[in-house]
Scaffold this active site. Structure first.
Site, PDB file in Angstrom:
ATOM      1  N   SER A  49      58.776  15.401  19.453  1.00 20.18           N
ATOM      2  CA  SER A  49      57.816  15.134  18.366  1.00 20.18           C
ATOM      3  C   SER A  49      57.862  13.658  17.973  1.00 20.18           C
ATOM      4  CB  SER A  49      58.063  16.050  17.175  1.00 20.18           C
ATOM      5  OG  SER A  49      59.382  15.912  16.725  1.00 20.18           O
ATOM      6  N   CYS A 109      55.583   8.612  43.084  1.00 22.55           N
ATOM      7  CA  CYS A 109      56.717   9.184  43.804  1.00 22.55           C
ATOM      8  C   CYS A 109      56.858  10.690  43.605  1.00 22.55           C
ATOM      9  CB  CYS A 109      57.944   8.469  43.254  1.00 22.55           C
ATOM     10  SG  CYS A 109      59.439   9.072  43.938  1.00 22.55           S
ATOM     11  N   SER A 113      65.356   1.007  51.182  1.00 15.77           N
ATOM     12  CA  SER A 113      65.712   2.365  51.565  1.00 15.77           C
ATOM     13  C   SER A 113      65.708   3.220  50.312  1.00 15.77           C
ATOM     14  CB  SER A 113      67.103   2.353  52.195  1.00 15.77           C
ATOM     15  OG  SER A 113      67.568   3.670  52.310  1.00 15.77           O
ATOM     16  N   GLY A 133      55.512  -1.701  40.605  1.00 13.18           N
ATOM     17  CA  GLY A 133      54.497  -1.404  41.597  1.00 13.18           C
ATOM     18  C   GLY A 133      53.204  -1.100  40.861  1.00 13.18           C
ATOM     19  N   ARG A 166      62.082   3.425  55.737  1.00 16.05           N
ATOM     20  CA  ARG A 166      62.317   3.877  54.367  1.00 16.05           C
ATOM     21  C   ARG A 166      62.146   5.384  54.179  1.00 16.05           C
ATOM     22  NH1 ARG A 166      62.510   1.550  48.675  1.00 16.05           N
ATOM     23  NH2 ARG A 166      61.984   3.342  47.429  1.00 16.05           N
ATOM     24  N   SER A 205      55.798   5.683  39.921  1.00 13.54           N
ATOM     25  CA  SER A 205      54.580   6.382  39.469  1.00 13.54           C
ATOM     26  C   SER A 205      53.875   7.140  40.598  1.00 13.54           C
ATOM     27  CB  SER A 205      53.616   5.370  38.837  1.00 13.54           C
ATOM     28  OG  SER A 205      53.266   4.392  39.786  1.00 13.54           O
ATOM     29  N   GLY A 237      52.100   5.218  47.547  1.00 13.17           N
ATOM     30  CA  GLY A 237      53.536   5.190  47.809  1.00 13.17           C
ATOM     31  C   GLY A 237      53.770   4.831  49.263  1.00 13.17           C
ATOM     32  N   ASP A 248      64.061  -0.456  39.173  1.00 16.60           N
ATOM     33  CA  ASP A 248      62.874  -0.331  40.043  1.00 16.60           C
ATOM     34  C   ASP A 248      62.170   1.005  39.834  1.00 16.60           C
ATOM     35  OD1 ASP A 248      61.080  -0.219  42.180  1.00 16.60           O
ATOM     36  OD2 ASP A 248      62.634   0.331  43.621  1.00 16.60           O
ATOM     37  N   TYR A 253      46.233   2.335  45.327  1.00 20.91           N
ATOM     38  CA  TYR A 253      47.673   2.152  45.135  1.00 20.91           C
ATOM     39  C   TYR A 253      48.355   3.364  45.756  1.00 20.91           C
ATOM     40  CZ  TYR A 253      52.254   1.712  42.915  1.00 20.91           C
ATOM     41  OH  TYR A 253      53.609   1.613  42.695  1.00 20.91           O
TER      42      TYR A 253
END
Ligand code: IMP
Length: 521
Positions: free
Chosen positions: A502, A333, A277, A389, A435, A331, A415, A366, A413
């Site tokens: 920097s 999301c 979830s 993932g 979910r 990544s 989501g 996660d 790939y």
């Protein structure tokens, strides 16, 4: 005044504090903002041991220990049985996705639990009536040269022969059944045979394949010479104590149908369930955890996702054996953008683990892991494992086929909250839906995107790269195990530094006209 150079260590003791920041000061240094993994570094320590001695064993849940802190995410472009098998062989664990029917997911669990290294549990089998022409086609399509023949044409049927390319090669009548050309005089192994015995038999028979049968002569699996030659040893494999089968995890949602789904998964041998979830602090999840605990007290439960202490406390009290941390850092999301909810992952991991670890509840960081440094940082902030993932996507063991675009070999790939994934869920009445949308939703609100990643080869090379890299990283910090890392962070020995924009630029490759970033051989 210049001090004697042999007195530097003694002089250091006169400093009121150690160089760098302890972990709490690091988190506070963000000045009311949240930290991501890229916002800080760990300061180096003393190296007095070789990197290969660094131990990476860790807790996944209260009762499950792994040899490596790596978990593959329950996403339909990341973890099906092939990924789960290989993650477990390599010392981590795979969590099977649930964007499929309960039966399909239970079947995947069964395949992981039944897997034995070196044995082919689902060989391609044909029936005696299969035409010779079909075998010729299968040979060129699949590249295999021999197929077992059973009465039913399936694994589990009575073994009646084996057909090899030599049997069909010079047989001109493509319509005749393979029963006319197959070898019937077979050398077989009995179910329960170990790999070295099987290997001996295989060599003695001078054949490429050794069918394994049960007492009634039904085909159960096969050993192949080519596979044996490629076969690797997996000393760190994650296995159950009693059955010695590979450990397997699977995700479920929190709708009523997920209870029946879980019954099927448990029957198939599931070791750990992840309640999937995006916001774990819901009454649905609390009820689900309590129900699971009363029905399956031995099953380990990972609750989540959470990013605050308050969310964690709810799940811990409900009975979670582990927590999954992250909201919006993945990544693929767009949750933070769309829902205005979430938390920068570094701060989330620190705050949740600092609380949960007091109750002996291990946490998985996660999302947002895109290199080995991020893994080290997630573990240094208190997590026991990382879930990946995108970093594992594009490996050979993920579901889906490679395709070519712009001269690159790619794999999809996406989501699980992308429109594509949700559409697949909504068209499959039995897939798990909870979910990212509820059944009453008339319009999808995407929380993820769909994309592609480049081919990363097999995880049988990629995960050892992560493993060795993590060992080197811990060696640089001066700690010889993940336990020592945690202790060092807790007692302030392991030091951190905030990283300005920097500093981040300086820490990346810069000033080159062109370069190739090759990460491992
Ligand atoms: P990655 O390792 O950075 O690619 O992130 C993977 C994690 O992102 C998963 O384990 C999930 O927690 C999360 N995730 C998966 N699908 C979605 C989505 O559609 N939206 C938001 N987060 C997602």
């Amino acid at each position: 005044m210049v001090l004697a150079s042999s007195n530097a260590l003694a002089h250091l003791k006169t400093y009121s504090s150690k160089d760098g920041l302890d972990v709490k000061k690091l988190i506070d240094s963000a000045n009311f903002g949240g930290l991501t993994y890229n916002d800080f570094l760990v300061l180096p320590g003393l190296i007095n041991f070789p990197s290969h001695e660094v131990r990476l064993d860790t807790k996944l849940t209260k009762k499950i220990t792994l040899k490596a802190p790596f978990v593959s995410s329950p996403m339909d472009t990341v973890t099906e049985e092939n990924m789960a098998i290989h993650m477990a062989l390599l010392g981590g664990i795979g969590i099977l996705h649930h964007n499929c029917t309960a039966e399909e997911q239970a079947d995947m669990v069964r395949k992981v639990k039944k897997y034995e290294n070196g044995f082919i549990n689902d060989p391609i089998v044909i029936a005696p009536s299969t035409p010779v022409g079909d075998v010729k086609k299968m040979k060129s399509l699949l590249g295999f040269t021999s197929f077992p023949v059973t009465e039913s044409g399936k694994v589990g049927g009575k073994l009646v022969g084996i057909v090899t390319s030599r049997d069909v090669q010079f047989h001109d009548d493509d319509k005749s059944p393979v029963s006319e050309v197959m070898t019937k005089d077979l050398i077989v192994g009995q179910q329960g045979i170990d790999l070295s015995k099987g290997n001996e038999l295989l060599r003695a028979s001078k054949k490429g394949k050794l069918p394994i049968v049960d007492k009634a002569g039904n085909l159960v699996s096969m050993i192949s010479l080519t596979d044996l030659q490629k076969n690797q040893a997996y000393p760190d494999a994650s296995k159950s104590f009693d059955s010695k089968q590979l450990l397997c995890g699977a995700a479920i949602g929190t709708i009523p149908a997920d209870r029946e789904r879980l019954d099927k998964l448990v029957e198939a041998g599931l070791d750990v369930v992840v309640i999937d979830s995006s916001n774990g602090s819901s009454l649905f999840q609390l009820d689900m955890i309590k129900w699971i605990k009363s029905k399956y007290p031995e099953l380990q439960i990972i609750g989540g996702n959470v990013v605050t202490r308050e969310q964690a406390a709810l799940l811990i009290d409900a009975g979670a054996d582990g927590l999954r941390i992250g909201m919006g850092s993945g990544s693929i999301c767009i949750t933070q953008e769309v829902m205005a909810c979430g938390r920068p992952q570094g701060t989330a991991v620190y705050n949740v683990t600092e609380f949960a670890n007091q109750f002996g509840v291990p946490c998985i960081a996660d999302g947002g892991i895109s290199n080995i440094g991020h893994i080290t940082k997630a573990l240094a902030l208190g997590s026991s494992c990382v879930m990946m993932g995108g970093l594992l996507a594009g490996t050979a063991e993920t579901p889906g086929d490679y395709f070519y675009r712009d001269g690159k070999r790619l794999k999809s790939y996406r989501g699980m909250g992308s429109i594509d994934a949700m559409q697949q869920t909504s068209t499959n009445a039995n897939a798990s839906t909870s979910r990212y949308f509820s059944e009453s939703d008339k319009v999808f609100v995407a929380q993820g995107v769909s994309g592609s990643v480049v081919d990363k080869g097999s995880i049988t090379k990629f995960v050892p790269y992560l493993y060795n890299g993590l060992q080197h990283s811990l060696q640089d910090i001066g700690v010889s195990s993940l336990d020592n890392l945690r202790q060092g962070v807790d007692n302030g020995e392991v030091r951190f530094e905030f990283r300005t924009a920097s500093a981040q630029f300086e820490g990346g490759v810069h000033g080159l006209h062109s370069y190739e970033k090759k990460l491992h051989n």
